[in-house]
Design a protein around this motif. Sequence first.
Motif, PDB file in Angstrom:
ATOM      1  N   GLU A  70       5.540 -43.424  63.261  1.00  0.00           N
ATOM      2  CA  GLU A  70       6.055 -43.669  61.918  1.00  0.00           C
ATOM      3  C   GLU A  70       5.985 -45.139  61.526  1.00  0.00           C
ATOM      4  O   GLU A  70       5.835 -45.484  60.357  1.00  0.00           O
ATOM      5  CB  GLU A  70       7.503 -43.175  61.829  1.00  0.00           C
ATOM      6  CG  GLU A  70       8.103 -43.252  60.438  1.00  0.00           C
ATOM      7  CD  GLU A  70       9.517 -42.702  60.382  1.00  0.00           C
ATOM      8  OE1 GLU A  70      10.111 -42.690  59.279  1.00  0.00           O
ATOM      9  OE2 GLU A  70      10.037 -42.295  61.451  1.00  0.00           O
TER      10      GLU A  70
ATOM     11  N   GLN B   5       2.543 -41.574  56.955  1.00  0.00           N
ATOM     12  CA  GLN B   5       1.866 -41.371  55.669  1.00  0.00           C
ATOM     13  C   GLN B   5       2.307 -42.341  54.571  1.00  0.00           C
ATOM     14  O   GLN B   5       1.540 -42.634  53.654  1.00  0.00           O
ATOM     15  CB  GLN B   5       2.033 -39.925  55.190  1.00  0.00           C
ATOM     16  CG  GLN B   5       3.435 -39.509  54.818  1.00  0.00           C
ATOM     17  CD  GLN B   5       3.451 -38.085  54.281  1.00  0.00           C
ATOM     18  OE1 GLN B   5       2.487 -37.615  53.704  1.00  0.00           O
ATOM     19  NE2 GLN B   5       4.567 -37.392  54.479  1.00  0.00           N
ATOM     20  N   ASN B   6       3.501 -42.877  54.670  1.00  0.00           N
ATOM     21  CA  ASN B   6       3.952 -43.863  53.676  1.00  0.00           C
ATOM     22  C   ASN B   6       3.404 -45.263  53.958  1.00  0.00           C
ATOM     23  O   ASN B   6       3.631 -46.186  53.170  1.00  0.00           O
ATOM     24  CB  ASN B   6       5.476 -43.914  53.632  1.00  0.00           C
ATOM     25  CG  ASN B   6       6.085 -42.628  53.096  1.00  0.00           C
ATOM     26  OD1 ASN B   6       5.496 -41.970  52.232  1.00  0.00           O
ATOM     27  ND2 ASN B   6       7.247 -42.254  53.611  1.00  0.00           N
TER      28      ASN B   6
ATOM     29  N   ASN C  30      -2.421 -38.425  62.722  1.00  0.00           N
ATOM     30  CA  ASN C  30      -1.307 -37.708  63.341  1.00  0.00           C
ATOM     31  C   ASN C  30      -1.018 -38.190  64.757  1.00  0.00           C
ATOM     32  O   ASN C  30       0.009 -37.848  65.341  1.00  0.00           O
ATOM     33  CB  ASN C  30      -1.582 -36.202  63.336  1.00  0.00           C
ATOM     34  CG  ASN C  30      -1.705 -35.649  61.922  1.00  0.00           C
ATOM     35  OD1 ASN C  30      -2.803 -35.439  61.424  1.00  0.00           O
ATOM     36  ND2 ASN C  30      -0.572 -35.452  61.267  1.00  0.00           N
TER      37      ASN C  30
ATOM     38  N   ASP D 207      -6.211 -41.080  50.492  1.00  0.00           N
ATOM     39  CA  ASP D 207      -5.672 -39.790  50.039  1.00  0.00           C
ATOM     40  C   ASP D 207      -5.898 -38.700  51.083  1.00  0.00           C
ATOM     41  O   ASP D 207      -5.037 -37.849  51.297  1.00  0.00           O
ATOM     42  CB  ASP D 207      -6.320 -39.380  48.711  1.00  0.00           C
ATOM     43  CG  ASP D 207      -5.897 -40.267  47.547  1.00  0.00           C
ATOM     44  OD1 ASP D 207      -4.889 -40.997  47.698  1.00  0.00           O
ATOM     45  OD2 ASP D 207      -6.571 -40.247  46.503  1.00  0.00           O
TER      46      ASP D 207
ATOM     47  N   TYR E 150      -6.208 -39.054  54.427  1.00  0.00           N
ATOM     48  CA  TYR E 150      -5.316 -39.218  55.567  1.00  0.00           C
ATOM     49  C   TYR E 150      -3.869 -38.854  55.208  1.00  0.00           C
ATOM     50  O   TYR E 150      -3.138 -38.280  56.018  1.00  0.00           O
ATOM     51  CB  TYR E 150      -5.406 -40.635  56.111  1.00  0.00           C
ATOM     52  CG  TYR E 150      -6.683 -40.925  56.869  1.00  0.00           C
ATOM     53  CD1 TYR E 150      -7.335 -39.919  57.580  1.00  0.00           C
ATOM     54  CD2 TYR E 150      -7.243 -42.196  56.877  1.00  0.00           C
ATOM     55  CE1 TYR E 150      -8.506 -40.169  58.282  1.00  0.00           C
ATOM     56  CE2 TYR E 150      -8.420 -42.460  57.583  1.00  0.00           C
ATOM     57  CZ  TYR E 150      -9.041 -41.440  58.275  1.00  0.00           C
ATOM     58  OH  TYR E 150     -10.207 -41.679  58.974  1.00  0.00           O
ATOM     59  N   LYS E 151      -3.443 -39.182  53.995  1.00  0.00           N
ATOM     60  CA  LYS E 151      -2.083 -38.819  53.573  1.00  0.00           C
ATOM     61  C   LYS E 151      -1.925 -37.305  53.484  1.00  0.00           C
ATOM     62  O   LYS E 151      -0.845 -36.770  53.764  1.00  0.00           O
ATOM     63  CB  LYS E 151      -1.767 -39.464  52.220  1.00  0.00           C
ATOM     64  CG  LYS E 151      -1.501 -40.952  52.285  1.00  0.00           C
ATOM     65  CD  LYS E 151      -1.187 -41.513  50.905  1.00  0.00           C
ATOM     66  CE  LYS E 151      -0.918 -43.016  50.965  1.00  0.00           C
ATOM     67  NZ  LYS E 151      -0.634 -43.570  49.613  1.00  0.00           N
ATOM     68  N   SER E 152      -3.004 -36.622  53.099  1.00  0.00           N
ATOM     69  CA  SER E 152      -2.940 -35.159  52.947  1.00  0.00           C
ATOM     70  C   SER E 152      -2.680 -34.463  54.280  1.00  0.00           C
ATOM     71  O   SER E 152      -2.244 -33.305  54.303  1.00  0.00           O
ATOM     72  CB  SER E 152      -4.234 -34.632  52.331  1.00  0.00           C
ATOM     73  OG  SER E 152      -5.306 -34.672  53.273  1.00  0.00           O
ATOM     74  N   ARG E 153      -2.922 -35.162  55.383  1.00  0.00           N
ATOM     75  CA  ARG E 153      -2.688 -34.584  56.706  1.00  0.00           C
ATOM     76  C   ARG E 153      -1.237 -34.756  57.143  1.00  0.00           C
ATOM     77  O   ARG E 153      -0.842 -34.315  58.217  1.00  0.00           O
ATOM     78  CB  ARG E 153      -3.637 -35.207  57.726  1.00  0.00           C
ATOM     79  CG  ARG E 153      -5.110 -35.098  57.314  1.00  0.00           C
ATOM     80  CD  ARG E 153      -6.045 -35.399  58.456  1.00  0.00           C
ATOM     81  NE  ARG E 153      -6.058 -34.313  59.430  1.00  0.00           N
ATOM     82  CZ  ARG E 153      -6.752 -34.346  60.566  1.00  0.00           C
ATOM     83  NH1 ARG E 153      -7.481 -35.413  60.866  1.00  0.00           N
ATOM     84  NH2 ARG E 153      -6.718 -33.333  61.401  1.00  0.00           N
ATOM     85  N   GLN E 154      -0.458 -35.406  56.280  1.00  0.00           N
ATOM     86  CA  GLN E 154       0.989 -35.581  56.464  1.00  0.00           C
ATOM     87  C   GLN E 154       1.362 -36.147  57.846  1.00  0.00           C
ATOM     88  O   GLN E 154       2.185 -35.576  58.567  1.00  0.00           O
ATOM     89  CB  GLN E 154       1.717 -34.256  56.217  1.00  0.00           C
ATOM     90  CG  GLN E 154       1.531 -33.742  54.803  1.00  0.00           C
ATOM     91  CD  GLN E 154       2.331 -32.477  54.547  1.00  0.00           C
ATOM     92  OE1 GLN E 154       2.419 -31.588  55.388  1.00  0.00           O
ATOM     93  NE2 GLN E 154       2.918 -32.396  53.361  1.00  0.00           N
ATOM     94  N   PRO E 155       0.774 -37.278  58.208  1.00  0.00           N
ATOM     95  CA  PRO E 155       1.158 -37.912  59.480  1.00  0.00           C
ATOM     96  C   PRO E 155       2.526 -38.573  59.352  1.00  0.00           C
ATOM     97  O   PRO E 155       3.035 -38.767  58.240  1.00  0.00           O
ATOM     98  CB  PRO E 155       0.064 -38.961  59.676  1.00  0.00           C
ATOM     99  CG  PRO E 155      -0.327 -39.349  58.277  1.00  0.00           C
ATOM    100  CD  PRO E 155      -0.233 -38.078  57.476  1.00  0.00           C
TER     101      PRO E 155
END
Length: 470
Positions: free
Chosen positions: A116, A139-140, A112, A129, A131-136
Amino acid sequence: MTSKLNILFPVETINRELDFRLFLACLCVNRKNRIFVGQSGAINRLVPQMRGGIYLGKDIFTGEPFPRVDISNYILLKQQQFKFIQLGEEGIPFVGDEKSWREALKIELNPNYLCEDDYVCTWGEFQSDFYKSRQPACQNNIYPTGHPRFDLYKPSYRSFFAADANKIREKYGEFILINTNLSYANNSLGLVDIFSTRHGYVPTNYEARTKVIENWGYSSNVLIDFVKLINRLSKEFPEEKFIIRPHPGEDWSFYQNIFNQVENVLVVHEGSVAQWLLACKLMIHDGCTTAIEAFLSGTPIINFKPVSSEKHNIFIPNSLGTKCFTDDEVIDSIKMILSDKKDALKQKDSLDSMVPKLMANFKQDCFQSVTNLIKKVESKIHNEKTPIIWNKQRSLWQERTRTSLVDTYLTISPLFGNPKDNARRSYRQQQFYGFSKKSIDSRMNRIQNILDTKVDYKIFGKNLLLIELK
């Protein structure tokens, strides 16, 4: 103004990181870029003289772990319009259960903090998975690439270490390697470093204080048992030579003081671990990522677990090799491996199904994964038409001058500095002892032969290397 993109590869520990970064540089270099490989501080000092580029590493964040990390270098990097690709170098923090793994990953990196247009290379799907779950914001741009340094042990690249492995055999003969990872108990900077905020020690917080004390106690017990084991092995196998290779963060003199007059026990930490793994008969460890390298290089492994603790179990390294809980079991396993290496290796063919999810190296070419990502980011920068600037003469003159002054300071400082500062300087020099033309020439010649490519490279002082395409 220049049209060449600046790509920065920081190195914290030469023996651990330099070889794979040189390979990666030779794979990524093209006519539209230039790649700098160097000591982390030297690389970060280049940033103000540049605009537009790629930074691959983790050393842009300094000081304490997340969330207390110093992000000033990162802020400067973004001001200079760099794309940041996070690639962690430390051992996989998969200690204890899955809940503990997630807590450790929070300390390793908080995505975070990233923008972007930044990227994250993870060691496997589990980390990706999470790190993506933390929605930074990025994340893409989080990819389970694995870590390229472990791919050097696979057959495609292994010949890089062959000459050095032969030199080790010529110098030391046949030997059994004992790799230790016990800097929590045998810290080169002493107890003052272990019981510090760097390791999460907070004297006024009972839980934080207790956690560090328990980790120190566990590691201390393992250290004692390893010393006992080595002592017994020296007697049980008088014809065998045992070489102890301590972790870079350990006090090497600890082992030297104990075994300095034991004829068949040596304490040696020279060069990267790769040639030692390829030169040895087998490797003994407990919770050391070197087990991953040994597995990929086909070296027999004994995982000595004298102190059982699920809370302190490092999952991947301790999933590899023959697991032994007592001295007697280690002795029996050594006899089995030395008598019939092929049969001993059969038990290493089956992996826990979780291992490839934690570490992509077990199922894909990670050099290719990271190279593809760098090329993707580079293409995006060119398409965005980001201004690319490098104040060449000023930045290289500054680095040469600084290196000369630092060398002079390091020569005289032990005469006047206090012991604590001297210890820290010694530790840093132990990690990054500088580039030499002979060493870089040898490495680059071997890499170019393996990859069938030709590049130009120049060394600036002891801390910086520039690689461009011929």
